[in-house]
Enzyme design. Structure first.
Site, PDB file in Angstrom:
ATOM      1  N   GLU A  26      -7.552   3.950   9.007  1.00 19.58           N
ATOM      2  CA  GLU A  26      -8.182   5.258   8.873  1.00 19.58           C
ATOM      3  C   GLU A  26      -8.080   5.670   7.409  1.00 19.58           C
ATOM      4  OE1 GLU A  26      -4.465   6.513   7.743  1.00 19.58           O
ATOM      5  OE2 GLU A  26      -4.908   5.131   9.389  1.00 19.58           O
ATOM      6  N   LYS A  40      -1.600   3.661  -2.522  1.00 16.44           N
ATOM      7  CA  LYS A  40      -1.895   3.109  -1.198  1.00 16.44           C
ATOM      8  C   LYS A  40      -1.794   1.583  -1.153  1.00 16.44           C
ATOM      9  CE  LYS A  40      -2.886   7.005   0.940  1.00 16.44           C
ATOM     10  NZ  LYS A  40      -2.067   7.521   2.060  1.00 16.44           N
ATOM     11  N   SER A  43      -0.043  10.290  -7.765  1.00 17.45           N
ATOM     12  CA  SER A  43      -0.306   9.322  -6.697  1.00 17.45           C
ATOM     13  C   SER A  43      -1.659   8.638  -6.794  1.00 17.45           C
ATOM     14  CB  SER A  43      -0.182  10.014  -5.334  1.00 17.45           C
ATOM     15  OG  SER A  43      -1.083  11.102  -5.245  1.00 17.45           O
TER      16      SER A  43
END
Length: 720
Positions: free
Chosen positions: A426, A404, A693
């Site tokens: 969010e 991210k 991830s």
């Protein structure tokens, strides 16, 4: 039917008064009361009635209308039942025009042409659709024109002159003008720039009637707005009146309220003190004052509306503009108030993307981010599967523990270029929230993160991390209390603060240009994988694998290989309790085409276009939509998508932990399981790369809580 609306405004003009346009959500507070409420509105002085079609995710509406939508859906209200309400009301003598107001997805599920035809036969006069983009509005308007129905466009204070011109030309009965930026709701004040906005709309439309809504709640508002508009819309306050009235007296309470607003119960002619004067003198900043005014004399004769739209679209976009769709997927299905800001964001992104200095600045933070990321062979996992070599792309080693940070860092740099000072985001699993809070701390920007209450509970560690980094974390109790509801609230908050705030969407979802922006920054994953495996093996991988929720790590891994047909692309969705149940989040393998959160894509929905509640043991995959580019790859066959159940994700979680000493995020565990199963079917010597991830620290407590439920089925027992 459109003629009935025109006649209503003409009658009000002849009588020297303004039209009262009232709104109520069909089926609120009970399904059986709606007809009586509509009749009461007419008896109280309403000239037109907007009947709200309830939708699960009404992003343009505030808490009052959202609650009404939720209650109506619980009451079993649908388009079909709402059509029956109108027929019943007509049978009982309702004469005023009725417009359906709502969101596009339920209409899309019903079928555009059938919807218009059935509305006509039921006594509906026209439509207001909050999130229909202009190119589709033109097509929908044509369906309306064939049936003599009206399509009413919305114009906001932020609407650009070019868009205002188009929307005015689409109008065939009246134009809905949003009085202020934000979402629906009754307020105590009105926008001081309203008079100027109404003047521009009148000039561009050739004095087509205007009805002003958003924030109107009192007789004083009605009189003040009436100085500049032919009609005044009141909605949220009527819902409040229904809330406050006792059962059995609700229709009468609405009648009295409407009568008071239009002055039938009084001779008073008061208005908000100083309102007209303030509107006349105020100087609004931003888009309220145009640099030019387009009138009918500026429009050449000849081309039809569709031709005008195509020409307008071409003139609005410069040579650097990026496509807003991936085949049939993508687009901008958002309230009009967001359109100008999205155009600003697209221009800012295109300029940054083509500026070598921007990318030099971005790469200068690689040491901070932990890039380049590592790629290594998972030797014991490979041995266990006894097939292809399994490589791990280690996004879990990045700063903040996931992929991210790639997108958060890039978007915060764009936000600074655009002069924004605040960031909202969010988050589901919390990793995007942590990454956003991290970059905001780094650059000294205020940060607010919206998170579903259920995710706050199961990701308590990440909530604390965000707060440690100085972010405000807003728990969303509405709806399913997960990622989907966090997106709804973040979009609503963004609309209110567009001038100062940038919304860093964490996944490859949302309206254009967000999917392209996220893919661009996350493509560092696939680009590094391609060059690193080439250096290690002298070849491209035979397959790459990633988990899929909204799709940010997946599109980042897949995109650099999308034009390499020898590389298989496998996305692994959250199968929850199984695709044969309602408890899963496998949008691409179990969903259908629709519109959610501003984008046309695959969604999990029922036959009536209402968004389903989803389930996954992984908070980050618990989402009923998916990125439009992944949807396009599914339909083209370029990528394959499968689903791993909660139990199978736990199997992947266990094997990577025990065989490689790496505790993965539960999101990544889905990809681990899918990658293991794929490797078993491949030849030895072939190479499959799995995007790891995120790391699993955040999920250890969740695994401990779920293991008694899932462990027995997979032979995993960690009890002492």
């Amino acid at each position: 039917m459109a003629d009935g609306i025109k006649q209503a405004f003409a009658r009000c003009k002849a009588e020297g008064r303004r039209a009262l346009v009232t709104y109520v959500t069909a089926g609120y507070p009970t399904a059986g009361e709606t007809v009586d409420v509509m009749l009461a509105m007419e008896a109280g002085g309403a000239d037109l009635i907007e009947l709200g079609l309830p939708f699960t995710d009404p992003i343009a509406d505030g808490p009052t209308i959202q609650k009404a939508n939720t209650v109506a859906l619980l009451n079993g209200v649908s388009i079909t039942t709402t059509l029956a309400v109108v027929r019943d009301a007509r049978a009982k003598g309702l004469k005023v025009p009725v417009l359906f107001m709502g969101y596009y997805n339920p209409i899309l599920a019903y079928g555009d042409e059938k919807f218009v035809q059935d509305c006509k036969s039921s006594g509906v006069n026209g439509f207001i659709i909050c999130d229909l983009p202009p190119e589709e509005a033109v097509r929908f308007r044509e369906s309306c024109r064939k049936e003599g129905m009206s399509y009413v466009p919305l114009i906001a204070p932020s609407t650009s002159p070019a868009r205002l011109k188009l929307l005015c030309r689409i109008a065939d009965s009246f134009i809905y003008v949003v009085s202020r930026m934000g979402v629906t709701g009754a307020t105590g004040t009105l926008n001081a720039g309203l008079g100027d906005l109404c003047k521009r709309v009148h000039e561009s439309s050739g004095n087509t009637p205007i009805a002003v809504g958003f924030g109107v709640s009192t007789r004083e508002h009605f009189l003040s707005v009436g100085e500049f508009a032919e009609g005044v819309v009141i909605g949220s306050q009527i819902v409040n009146v229904l809330d406050e009235a006792a059962p059995g007296s609700r229709p009468e309470a609405v009648r009295k309220y409407c009568a008071h607003v239009v002055g039938r119960d009084t001779n008073a002619t008061t208005r908000e003190v100083g309102m007209v004067e303030a509107i006349g003198k105020a100087n609004e900043t931003g888009a309220v004052h145009p640099t030019a005014v387009i009138t009918d004399k500026d429009v050449p004769s000849g081309p039809g509306l569709g031709d005008q739209l195509m020409a307008l679209s071409a003139s609005e976009l410069d040579s650097h503009a990026i496509p807003d769709r991936f085949g049939e997927f993508g687009g901008q299905y958002v309230p009009e108030s967001l359109m100008d800001c999205l155009a600003e964001l697209e221009a800012g992104f295109v300029a940054a993307n083509e500026d070598p200095a921007f990318w030099e600045e971005y790469r200068s933070y690689y040491p901070y981010m932990g890039r380049p990321g590592q790629l290594h062979l998972a030797e014991r996992l490979t041995e266990h599967c006894d097939g292809a070599n399994i490589w791990l792309k280690r996004e879990d080693l990045n700063h903040t523990g996931s992929h991210k940070i790639n997108n958060a860092l890039g978007q915060v740099l764009i936000a600074r270029r655009l002069g924004k000072t605040e960031i909202i985001a969010e988050t589901g699993a919390g990793q995007h929230g942590v990454a956003t809070a991290t970059v905001c701390a780094k650059f000294g920007m205020k940060c607010t993160v919206y998170m579903g209450a259920e995710d706050v509970r199961r990701q308590a560690l990440n909530v604390f991390r965000m707060k440690l980094l100085g972010a405000q974390v807003v728990s969303v109790e509405a709806g399913s209390r997960t990622l989907r509801d966090a997106v709804n609230e973040a979009l609503r908050a963004w609309v209110v603060h567009l001038s100062t705030t940038h919304y860093i969407i964490g996944s490859a979802i949302g309206p254009h240009p967000f999917p392209t922006i996220v893919r661009t920054f996350q493509s560092v994953i696939g680009n590094e994988t391609k060059s690193q495996l080439q250096a290690l093996r002298g070849k491209l991988p035979d397959a790459v694998v990633a988990c899929v929720g909204g799709g940010s790590n997946c599109v980042g891994m897949f995109y650099p290989f999308s034009n390499d047909p020898s590389v298989k692309l496998l996305g692994v969705e959250a199968g929850g309790d199984g695709l044969d149940t309602a408890r899963h989040s496998a949008t691409l393998t179990g969903g259908t085409k629709g519109v959610l959160h501003g984008v046309r894509t695959y969604v999990l929905q029922n036959l009536e276009g209402q968004i389903d509640e989803t389930h996954s043991v992984s908070a980050g995959l618990d989402y009923p939509g998916v990125g439009p580019e992944l949807a396009s790859w599914k339909d083209s066959g370029r990528a394959k998508f499968i689903a791993a159940t909660d139990a199978e994700a736990f199997m992947g979680f266990r094997k990577l932990s025990e065989l490689e000493g790496i505790i993965p995020a539960l999101e990544s565990a889905h990809a681990i399981f899918g990658g293991m199963e794929l490797a078993k079917t491949m030849k030895k010597g072939e190479d499959v790369v799995i995007c790891l991830s995120g790391r699993g620290d955040k999920d250890v407590q969740q695994v401990a809580e779920e293991l008694p439920r899932l462990g027995p089925g997979i032979g995993w027992d960690l009890r002492f």
